[in-house]
Design a protein around this motif. Structure first.
Motif, short mmCIF file in Angstrom:
data_model
loop_
_atom_site.label_atom_id
_atom_site.label_comp_id
_atom_site.label_asym_id
_atom_site.label_seq_id
_atom_site.Cartn_x
_atom_site.Cartn_y
_atom_site.Cartn_z
N ASP A 98 26.05 -27.05 -67.91
CA ASP A 98 26.59 -25.93 -68.66
C ASP A 98 26.13 -25.90 -70.12
O ASP A 98 26.40 -24.92 -70.83
CB ASP A 98 28.12 -25.94 -68.61
CG ASP A 98 28.66 -25.67 -67.21
OD1 ASP A 98 27.88 -25.18 -66.37
OD2 ASP A 98 29.84 -25.95 -66.95
N PRO A 110 29.76 -20.71 -65.23
CA PRO A 110 31.03 -19.99 -65.39
C PRO A 110 30.94 -18.52 -64.97
O PRO A 110 31.88 -17.98 -64.39
CB PRO A 110 31.32 -20.14 -66.90
CG PRO A 110 30.62 -21.39 -67.30
CD PRO A 110 29.36 -21.41 -66.48
N VAL A 111 29.82 -17.88 -65.28
CA VAL A 111 29.65 -16.48 -64.87
C VAL A 111 29.57 -16.37 -63.35
O VAL A 111 30.16 -15.47 -62.74
CB VAL A 111 28.40 -15.87 -65.54
CG1 VAL A 111 28.08 -14.48 -64.95
CG2 VAL A 111 28.61 -15.77 -67.05
N HIS A 113 30.93 -18.41 -61.16
CA HIS A 113 32.27 -18.65 -60.61
C HIS A 113 33.14 -17.40 -60.72
O HIS A 113 33.87 -17.06 -59.79
CB HIS A 113 32.93 -19.81 -61.35
CG HIS A 113 32.30 -21.14 -61.05
ND1 HIS A 113 32.55 -22.26 -61.80
CD2 HIS A 113 31.43 -21.53 -60.09
CE1 HIS A 113 31.86 -23.29 -61.31
NE2 HIS A 113 31.17 -22.86 -60.28
N ARG A 114 33.07 -16.72 -61.86
CA ARG A 114 33.84 -15.49 -62.00
C ARG A 114 33.33 -14.41 -61.05
O ARG A 114 34.13 -13.68 -60.43
CB ARG A 114 33.77 -14.98 -63.45
CG ARG A 114 34.62 -13.74 -63.70
CD ARG A 114 34.49 -13.24 -65.12
NE ARG A 114 33.15 -12.74 -65.39
CZ ARG A 114 32.82 -12.09 -66.51
NH1 ARG A 114 33.72 -11.89 -67.45
NH2 ARG A 114 31.58 -11.67 -66.70
N ALA A 115 32.02 -14.31 -60.91
CA ALA A 115 31.43 -13.26 -60.06
C ALA A 115 31.79 -13.45 -58.59
O ALA A 115 31.73 -12.50 -57.82
CB ALA A 115 29.92 -13.24 -60.24
N ARG A 116 32.12 -14.67 -58.18
CA ARG A 116 32.47 -14.93 -56.79
C ARG A 116 33.87 -14.43 -56.43
O ARG A 116 34.20 -14.32 -55.25
CB ARG A 116 32.39 -16.43 -56.48
CG ARG A 116 30.98 -16.98 -56.44
CD ARG A 116 30.99 -18.43 -56.00
NE ARG A 116 29.67 -19.03 -56.02
CZ ARG A 116 28.78 -18.90 -55.02
NH1 ARG A 116 29.10 -18.20 -53.94
NH2 ARG A 116 27.59 -19.47 -55.11
N ARG A 117 34.69 -14.13 -57.40
CA ARG A 117 36.07 -13.73 -57.12
C ARG A 117 36.10 -12.37 -56.45
O ARG A 117 35.58 -11.39 -56.95
CB ARG A 117 36.88 -13.71 -58.41
CG ARG A 117 37.00 -15.07 -59.08
CD ARG A 117 37.72 -14.94 -60.40
NE ARG A 117 37.73 -16.21 -61.12
CZ ARG A 117 38.07 -16.33 -62.39
NH1 ARG A 117 38.42 -15.26 -63.08
NH2 ARG A 117 38.05 -17.52 -62.96
N TYR A 120 37.75 -9.37 -58.31
CA TYR A 120 36.88 -8.95 -59.41
C TYR A 120 35.70 -8.14 -58.89
O TYR A 120 35.36 -7.08 -59.42
CB TYR A 120 36.42 -10.18 -60.18
CG TYR A 120 35.56 -9.91 -61.39
CD1 TYR A 120 35.93 -8.96 -62.33
CD2 TYR A 120 34.39 -10.63 -61.60
CE1 TYR A 120 35.15 -8.72 -63.45
CE2 TYR A 120 33.60 -10.40 -62.72
CZ TYR A 120 33.98 -9.44 -63.64
OH TYR A 120 33.21 -9.20 -64.73
N GLN A 121 35.07 -8.63 -57.81
CA GLN A 121 33.96 -7.91 -57.21
C GLN A 121 34.36 -6.50 -56.79
O GLN A 121 33.66 -5.52 -57.06
CB GLN A 121 33.44 -8.66 -55.99
CG GLN A 121 32.74 -9.95 -56.26
CD GLN A 121 32.15 -10.54 -54.99
OE1 GLN A 121 32.19 -9.93 -53.92
NE2 GLN A 121 31.61 -11.75 -55.11
N ASP A 161 38.63 -15.84 -51.00
CA ASP A 161 37.51 -16.64 -51.48
C ASP A 161 36.79 -17.39 -50.38
O ASP A 161 35.94 -18.23 -50.67
CB ASP A 161 37.94 -17.62 -52.58
CG ASP A 161 38.31 -16.89 -53.85
OD1 ASP A 161 37.75 -15.80 -54.07
OD2 ASP A 161 39.17 -17.39 -54.59
N LEU A 244 28.62 -7.84 -63.18
CA LEU A 244 29.00 -9.21 -62.81
C LEU A 244 28.23 -10.24 -63.61
O LEU A 244 28.57 -11.42 -63.60
CB LEU A 244 28.76 -9.44 -61.31
CG LEU A 244 29.67 -8.67 -60.35
CD1 LEU A 244 29.26 -8.95 -58.90
CD2 LEU A 244 31.14 -9.04 -60.55
#
Length: 309
Positions: A98, A110-111, A113-117, A120-121, A161, A244
């Protein structure tokens, strides 16, 4: 440009090794590293001088790699096993990955991990103009049962998830019967209406390039063929990836009998190799272009997009 590309992935990833060979053919240096090699077969060191400047080194049995001179890192599939000594090493390794100063594809961890939610998608895809299946995400079985009844049982359920398959949906189950086998209490479930499908589509986005394949039968690779996306759908795919913060990934869509393109999910580590082999679309070349791009703009879904906002 040439340089060294570090590919972080799981054990036995044939797609990663295929891309590594393609990079080598271009004159670049590629190293495929599985988290399972830590700590026995690979070691990490980082040195900080009084000013805070860092020097990061990766050592394997075959080589010594200066991580501060990388052209890029492809976070293909870089999650460690959930148990054992590798897990104990992950905090340190994560700090190293990182804090790398090179380009990262499809994004920083981190991006990714967030994009996998999934929620959020779906929110991003809806704002981009995609049609979505009617969806409920809940830990409340009464809500899930109401959703099930409202759609006359024509729903698909998944644990939140967990990847959604591109093939035929699993048979719908009555949500009231779904319980946590570990006995740890309610867990979030995603329930979606079953969308009538004319075609399953996998869209691969690599920077500003978009490739789409029709999947007429998930049980036969002979039924894969290229698909010509309408311009507005192509723009929506690029918009989803841009918001994303991803420069590479796959998008799964359903094309309905009424010719509506319905969004299902984005996978930053989705597969494309079989699609490329069958259809001849130059996806590997497009990915290599990303990994060896001279400028950050070369990795963005379209020129000038910053990934912010």
């Amino acid at each position: 440009m040439s340089g060294t590309v570090l590919i972080l992935t799981e054990d036995g990833d044939t797609q990663a090794r295929h891309v590594a060979r393609a990079l080598t053919e271009r004159g670049a240096d590629a190293l495929v590293l599985e988290p399972g090699r830590f700590p026995e077969a690979a070691r990490l060191s980082i040195t900080l001088d009084p000013s805070g400047a860092a020097r990061r080194v990766l050592l394997t049995a075959e080589r010594r790699l200066d991580l501060d001179r990388l052209a890029s890192v492809w976070f293909r599939r870089s999650e460690p096993p959930v148990e054992g000594p590798v897990q104990q090493q992950d905090g340190f390794a994560s700090d190293v990955w990182d804090t790398l100063v090179c380009a990262t594809v499809p994004a920083s961890r981190p991006v990714i991990h967030r994009a996998r939610r999934k929620l959020y998608q779906l929110s991003v895809a809806g704002r981009a103009g995609f049609a979505l299946p009617s969806t409920l995400i809940s830990t409340d079985h009464e809500e899930l049962l109401d959703f099930y009844l409202a759609h006359h049982g024509q729903i698909v359920t998944r644990v939140l998830d967990h990847p959604w398959a591109i093939g035929d949906p699993a048979p719908a189950e009555e949500p009231g019967t779904l319980t946590d086998p570990a006995g740890t209490g309610p867990f979030p479930l995603v329930a979606q209406e079953r969308v009538l499908r004319r075609l399953a589509l996998r869209v691969i986005v690599s920077g500003a390039r978009v490739f789409a394949a029709e999947i007429h039968s998930p049980r036969s690779s002979r039924r894969l063929r290229p698909h010509d996306l309408p311009d507005d759908v192509r723009r929506r795919c690029l918009g989803v990836m841009a918001h994303l913060g991803l420069s590479f990934g796959t998008i799964d869509l359903t094309l309905t009998p009424e010719d509506r393109y319905v969004f299902l999910e984005v996978n930053p580590g989705g597969g494309f190799l079989l699609i490329e082999e069958i259809t001849g679309m130059p996806i590997t070349d497009a990915l290599c272009d990303l990994l060896l791009a001279d400028t950050p703009e070369g990795r963005l879904p379209w020129p000038g997009y910053s990934g912010r906002g």
